[in-house]
Motif scaffolding. Structure first.
Motif, mmCIF file in Angstrom:
data_model
loop_
_atom_site.group_PDB
_atom_site.id
_atom_site.type_symbol
_atom_site.label_atom_id
_atom_site.label_comp_id
_atom_site.label_asym_id
_atom_site.label_seq_id
_atom_site.Cartn_x
_atom_site.Cartn_y
_atom_site.Cartn_z
ATOM 1 N N LEU A 173 0.852 -1.180 0.000
ATOM 2 C CA LEU A 173 0.000 0.000 0.000
ATOM 3 C C LEU A 173 0.892 1.236 0.000
ATOM 4 O O LEU A 173 1.812 1.341 0.814
ATOM 5 N N ASP A 174 0.615 2.139 -0.924
ATOM 6 C CA ASP A 174 1.412 3.359 -1.041
ATOM 7 C C ASP A 174 0.479 4.551 -0.852
ATOM 8 O O ASP A 174 -0.220 4.948 -1.795
ATOM 9 N N GLY A 207 0.123 5.886 -4.557
ATOM 10 C CA GLY A 207 -0.828 4.900 -5.058
ATOM 11 C C GLY A 207 -2.236 5.130 -4.529
ATOM 12 O O GLY A 207 -2.614 6.242 -4.161
ATOM 13 N N ARG A 208 -3.007 4.056 -4.461
ATOM 14 C CA ARG A 208 -4.391 4.136 -4.006
ATOM 15 C C ARG A 208 -4.489 4.113 -2.485
ATOM 16 O O ARG A 208 -5.476 4.588 -1.920
ATOM 17 N N GLY A 209 -3.496 3.529 -1.817
ATOM 18 C CA GLY A 209 -3.489 3.522 -0.359
ATOM 19 C C GLY A 209 -4.737 2.899 0.225
ATOM 20 O O GLY A 209 -5.144 1.802 -0.154
ATOM 21 N N ALA A 243 -7.669 1.229 -1.737
ATOM 22 C CA ALA A 243 -7.555 -0.191 -2.082
ATOM 23 C C ALA A 243 -8.073 -1.060 -0.943
ATOM 24 O O ALA A 243 -8.685 -2.111 -1.178
ATOM 25 N N LYS A 271 7.050 -1.421 0.644
ATOM 26 C CA LYS A 271 7.487 -1.347 -0.742
ATOM 27 C C LYS A 271 9.016 -1.334 -0.789
ATOM 28 O O LYS A 271 9.682 -0.981 0.197
ATOM 29 N N PHE A 296 -0.552 -7.154 -4.703
ATOM 30 C CA PHE A 296 -0.969 -5.842 -5.216
ATOM 31 C C PHE A 296 0.167 -4.850 -4.990
ATOM 32 O O PHE A 296 0.665 -4.701 -3.869
ATOM 33 N N ASP A 331 0.213 -1.449 -5.877
ATOM 34 C CA ASP A 331 -0.235 -0.082 -5.598
ATOM 35 C C ASP A 331 0.673 0.951 -6.270
ATOM 36 O O ASP A 331 1.175 1.878 -5.632
ATOM 37 N N ASP A 332 0.853 0.778 -7.574
ATOM 38 C CA ASP A 332 1.710 1.666 -8.346
ATOM 39 C C ASP A 332 0.894 2.216 -9.506
ATOM 40 O O ASP A 332 0.513 1.467 -10.410
ATOM 41 N N PRO A 384 -6.774 -5.565 -5.384
ATOM 42 C CA PRO A 384 -7.120 -5.832 -3.980
ATOM 43 C C PRO A 384 -8.446 -6.555 -3.783
ATOM 44 O O PRO A 384 -8.699 -7.081 -2.699
#
Length: 282
Positions: free
Chosen positions: A15-16, A20-22, A25, A42, A228, A230-231, A241
């Motif tokens: 998770l970013d 990303g969507r964080g 997601a 990551k 996943f 998350d990029d 997800p």
């Protein structure tokens, strides 16, 4: 929110919250019936960190802890952090920054030492290590194996599992033996991105139907994951997800209730010591 009447754990995703969507997601995961997550930090360079010391990995780990807290707030179960050093870092250090393989290994081991401090403090559940899944020189391969063996020693010291990123394989008994030699039981070694059949470590099976069918019918312990990433620059990479809860529903509809129990209740308890039923709060 969909209720599958079982804990649903994605054993390996990223998770970013910045790029990303964080947590969006996580909302998708929860809406489809997902309850628990193991969130892996990551790769350090994806967050702009080019470490010089073990302590330089700390911002990567802290970012993961923060997003895990945010994820837990959205789940009927909870999320846990898995912290470590991506094995691909050795190539960046050797090929781009001029490190010798031995010096690169020493830095990566120091990063694992830093990650293990979070485990010791109760802030992280497990460690992540491994070796490159692509061709490298013999010196880099041996140095990578040294890093992985160091992770096993830390896992034994802190009684925690070690997730591995490695080459595709159906037999990693030698790797499991290395863990056993250092005091870490083979079942606490987890092969991330696994197929449905694996000798040695516990497989964390990519949630594709053919792999899951093999794992379900094997009768052996296994976990489920999406990896996943998350990029936003790789929107179709790996699995999304929503995949694990969707595959759990498919397994249940296919008559694999026991396999779902195995992947989401009994194996997580055996490997990580977590109780996915007891941690369901609502």
């Amino acid at each position: 929110m969909d209720d599958l009447d079982t804990p649903v754990l994605d054993n390996h995703l990223h998770l970013d919250p910045e790029h990303g969507r964080g947590v969006d997601a996580v909302r998708d995961f929860a809406r489809l019936g997902g309850t628990h997550l193991l969130v892996v930090n990551k790769p350090s360079w994806h967050l702009g960190i080019e470490p010089e010391s073990g302590a330089d990995f700390r911002p990567v780990f802290e970012t993961t802890l923060d997003v895990v807290d945010a994820a837990t707030d959205l789940l009927s179960g909870r999320a846990w952090p898995v912290l470590g050093v991506h094995p691909g870092l050795i190539s960046r250090l050797v090929d781009e920054r001029g490190f010798s393989p031995a010096a690169a290994a020493e830095l990566m081991q120091a990063g694992l030492d830093c990650a293990a401090e979070y485990v010791a403090d109760g802030d992280a559940l497990a460690l992540k290590s491994g070796r490159p899944h692509y061709d490298v020189s013999d010196a880099v391969w041996e140095a990578s194996n040294d890093v992985m063996r160091h992770a096993f020693a830390l896992g034994a010291d802190h009684d925690c599992a070690v997730q591995l990123h490695t080459e595709a394989a159906e037999d990693l008994t030698e790797v499991a033996d290395w863990a056993e030699e250092r005091g870490l039981p083979a079942h606490q070694v987890v092969k991330h991105y696994a197929g449905g059949r694996l000798a040695g470590p516990t497989p964390s099976v990519m949630s594709e139907k053919d792999r899951l069918t093999t794992a379900a019918e094997s009768g052996e312990p296994f976990l489920m994951e999406t990896d996943f990433v998350d990029d936003p620059d790789r929107p179709g990479a790996v699995l999304g997800p929503k995949t694990v809860p969707r595959r759990v529903r498919w397994l249940l509809e296919s008559g694999h209730e026991e396999a779902v129990e195995r992947a989401h209740v009994t194996t997580p308890k055996q490997v990580y010591g977590i109780d996915t039923r007891a941690t369901l709060s609502r």
